[in-house]
Design an enzyme around this catalytic site. Structure first.
Site, PDB file in Angstrom:
ATOM      1  N   ARG A  47       9.238  -2.465  11.920  1.00  0.00           N
ATOM      2  CA  ARG A  47      10.256  -2.274  13.163  1.00  0.00           C
ATOM      3  C   ARG A  47       9.562  -3.613  14.032  1.00  0.00           C
ATOM      4  O   ARG A  47      11.331  -3.710  14.688  1.00  0.00           O
ATOM      5  CB  ARG A  47       8.728  -0.945  14.428  1.00  0.00           C
ATOM      6  CG  ARG A  47       7.875  -1.540  13.830  1.00  0.00           C
ATOM      7  CD  ARG A  47       6.634  -0.010  14.464  1.00  0.00           C
ATOM      8  NE  ARG A  47       6.622   0.084  13.290  1.00  0.00           N
ATOM      9  CZ  ARG A  47       5.449   1.317  12.997  1.00  0.00           C
ATOM     10  NH1 ARG A  47       5.860   1.837  14.587  1.00  0.00           N
ATOM     11  NH2 ARG A  47       5.148   2.033  12.579  1.00  0.00           N
TER      12      ARG A  47
ATOM     13  N   LYS B  41      -2.282  -3.729   2.174  1.00  0.00           N
ATOM     14  CA  LYS B  41      -2.305  -2.224   1.521  1.00  0.00           C
ATOM     15  C   LYS B  41      -3.544  -2.058   0.610  1.00  0.00           C
ATOM     16  O   LYS B  41      -3.889  -3.264  -0.313  1.00  0.00           O
ATOM     17  CB  LYS B  41      -1.239  -2.095   0.798  1.00  0.00           C
ATOM     18  CG  LYS B  41       0.323  -2.134   1.820  1.00  0.00           C
ATOM     19  CD  LYS B  41       1.545  -1.497   1.138  1.00  0.00           C
ATOM     20  CE  LYS B  41       2.194  -1.573   2.061  1.00  0.00           C
ATOM     21  NZ  LYS B  41       2.374  -0.001   3.230  1.00  0.00           N
TER      22      LYS B  41
HETATM   23  N1  BES Z   1       6.839   0.317   4.116  1.00  0.00           N
HETATM   24  C1  BES Z   1       6.109   0.193   4.527  1.00  0.00           C
HETATM   25  C2  BES Z   1       6.157   2.235   4.869  1.00  0.00           C
HETATM   26  C3  BES Z   1       6.593   3.118   3.546  1.00  0.00           C
HETATM   27  C4  BES Z   1       5.238   3.597   3.145  1.00  0.00           C
HETATM   28  C5  BES Z   1       7.703   2.138   2.417  1.00  0.00           C
HETATM   29  C6  BES Z   1       5.868   3.968   1.312  1.00  0.00           C
HETATM   30  C7  BES Z   1       7.832   3.697   1.563  1.00  0.00           C
HETATM   31  C8  BES Z   1       6.670   4.608   0.805  1.00  0.00           C
HETATM   32  C9  BES Z   1       5.663   0.069   5.833  1.00  0.00           C
HETATM   33  O1  BES Z   1       6.305  -1.241   6.438  1.00  0.00           O
HETATM   34  C10 BES Z   1       4.786   0.838   5.943  1.00  0.00           C
HETATM   35  O2  BES Z   1       3.675  -0.425   5.547  1.00  0.00           O
HETATM   36  N2  BES Z   1       4.422   1.489   7.299  1.00  0.00           N
HETATM   37  C11 BES Z   1       2.830   1.811   7.249  1.00  0.00           C
HETATM   38  C12 BES Z   1       2.897   2.171   8.591  1.00  0.00           C
HETATM   39  C13 BES Z   1       1.299   2.543   9.976  1.00  0.00           C
HETATM   40  C14 BES Z   1       0.866   1.351   9.457  1.00  0.00           C
HETATM   41  C15 BES Z   1       1.692   2.943  11.001  1.00  0.00           C
HETATM   42  C16 BES Z   1       2.764   3.230   6.434  1.00  0.00           C
HETATM   43  O3  BES Z   1       3.596   3.580   6.089  1.00  0.00           O
HETATM   44  O4  BES Z   1       1.821   3.260   6.526  1.00  0.00           O
HETATM   45 ZN    ZN Z   2       3.916  -2.406   6.471  1.00  0.00          ZN
END
Ligand code: BES
Ligand code: ZN
Ligand code: ZN
Length: 482
Positions: free
Chosen positions: A331, A257
């Protein structure tokens, strides 16, 4: 915060007092002078949610007005919110004990006020040297609130506090093995909940390819926790299966991230914490519902042997998944857990997960994105309850055509489509595949689980959003009639 139900003589009281005022204050036997009543009435005319503070040195009387003419759900939410504002005020003034009367209001209104006050009175300050002055005792004078109802609610509110503690705890103090230990301890303290913790070897034996892959970059082992609450007087034959995302920390993995997107990712296990708490709350208050929870726990890190994009995983149920992004990890661990839960042939599978940033962008931070398949009657009840407790559900379309976006050239599915379209729905569709035809409800709680800035009675940080929803759902579960 303690709540003590008792008869209070307000003419002799030696503490500050809170009155709620929904209609017609003058007729009540309250310790106000006539000009004070007139003043309160005038303020209420100006602003129906006004707060009037009367000095009774060294104490104060807080008269909180609210609009009892609103639809009941809205009016109760307004009461909870006014309690949060009052909590801030009492904290600043270092008031630790206060009296509250339910006279002139209905018991639901009194309970909503206490709920808001209790939830607002939470702080995560175990690592702070200088702690806030929080409310410790609320003396409640009400003939209408049943002591059992008060006790039941208090148990629930304390569960919400504990859930928020878990979610606020940094991963350095709460990794997957430690969280599993805590859940085990909680279960044995309750004695009517069975807790089974599967460690690395067992998870390998079950071939939970999603959970194992996400765990590969981590120094800490994964855990898979199963909770079971099966009361004698249960109204359902098959369990309700709760599944919760337990990513103890989400760095994104090798698709790390960027910038400040990583902060607050200690909250990525809020789904698991919420589902465990729902089982514990139901068990503690002995609700007649058979419930199980399936909680896959790991962190997601770019460690030495971390899983990578292009990897192809074989999941617990045999489905193969091509990884396109290691940050779509939730997921993967949920897919194994949902498929495992479906083996129990439950009434319904409900998952809660901080799954997608897209849910936050689409819906904001005050509702849960919900999708469902073959679960109309369960969803119908959950939705009504959501409106009632004001933890509301926002349904998204869930058509099978979205599955097109999950097609892979080299495996059965990809874990996320890289076009960044319909991110919340495609994540849900990915999960629904693993429910194997069981009635299935997916709750994406990314928008509500954790608040960067203070949000009324949900506070700052972990909110506990969703636990009141699930608890009230179980309270009404017999009305589904299976
Ligand atoms: N844990 C995150 C989602 C999230 C983002 C929760 C902000 C709470 C606040 C999840 O695992 C993630 O990283 N999702 C990605 C998915 C993408 C790579 C398709 C996202 O939402 O950016
Ligand atoms: Zn994630
Ligand atoms: Zn995540």
């Amino acid at each position: 915060m303690n709540i003590l139900l008792e008869k209070i003589d307000f003419s002799k009281i030696k503490s500050s007092v809170i009155f709620l005022y929904g209609s017609d204050v003058a007729s009540r036997s309250l310790p106000f002078k006539r000009d004070e009543v007139a003043y309160i009435e005038a303020k209420r005319k100006e602003d129906i949610s006004s707060l009037v503070i009367l000095n009774r040195l060294p104490y104060k009387i807080y008269v909180q007005s609210f609009n009892s003419e609103l639809p009941v759900d809205e009016s109760l939410e307004q009461i909870r919110k006014s309690a949060a504002a009052l909590q801030l005020m009492l904290m600043k003034e270092k008031v630790q004990s206060v009296a509250f009367t339910g006279e002139g209001i209905i018991p639901e209104e009194a309970v909503a006020f206490l709920e808001g006050l209790h939830m607002a009175n939470y702080r995560f300050e175990k690592y702070k040297n200088k702690k806030e002055s929080l409310l410790s005792d609320v003396h409640v004078d009400s003939l209408l609130i049943e002591p059992e109802v008060m006790k039941e609610n208090l148990n629930l509110w304390r569960r919400i506090d504990r859930l928020r503690d878990w979610v606020n705890e940094p991963v350095m103090y709460l990794n997957a093995p430690l969280f599993a230990d805590i859940l085990k301890e909680e279960a044995s303290a309750l004695s009517n909940v069975k807790c089974t913790v599967l460690g690395l070897k067992k998870i390998e034996g079950l071939r939970m390819g999603g959970l194992l892959a996400v765990n590969r970059g981590s120094e800490d082992e994964p855990r898979f926790v199963v909770l079971e609450y099966k009361p004698e007087n249960r109204v359902n034959k098959r369990p309700v299966a709760l599944v919760g995302k337990g990513v103890m920390y989400d760095t994104g993995g090798l698709n790390i991230k960027p910038d400040d997107y990583m902060t607050e990712m200690k909250s990525d296990m809020a789904g698991a914490a919420t589902m465990a708490s729902a089982v514990f709350a139901a068990a503690e208050n002995k609700l007649p519902v058979y419930i199980m929870a399936f909680l896959p726990l790991t962190d997601n890190r770019p460690g030495k042997n971390a899983y990578a994009a292009d990897d192809i995983l074989r999941m617990y149920d045999g489905t193969t998944v091509e990884i396109t992004n290691t940050d779509a990890e939730g997921r993967l661990i949920l897919a194994d857990a949902i498929a495992y839960a479906s083996d129990q042939k439950p009434d319904v599978i409900i998952d809660a997960a901080t799954l997608t940033g897209a849910a936050v962008r689409a819906l904001g931070t005050s509702c849960i994105a919900v999708m469902q398949q073959d679960a109309d009657k369960y969803f119908g009840l959950l939705n009504i309850i959501g409106n009632r407790v004001y933890e509301r559900l926002a349904p998204l379309p869930f058509w099978k055509e979205y599955d097109e976006m999950l097609k892979s050239e080299v495996a059965d599915m990809i874990n996320c489509n890289l076009q960044a379209k319909a991110g919340t729905i495609t994540a849900g569709r990915f999960l629904a595949h693993f429910a194997h035809g069981c009635p299935y409800i997916h709750l994406d709680i990314a928008g509500v689980a954790f608040y960067s800035k203070r949000e009324s009675f949900y506070g700052q940080g972990a909110s506990g959003f969703g636990l009141r929803l699930l608890y009230a759902f179980f309270q009404m579960y017999d009305t589904i009639g299976n």
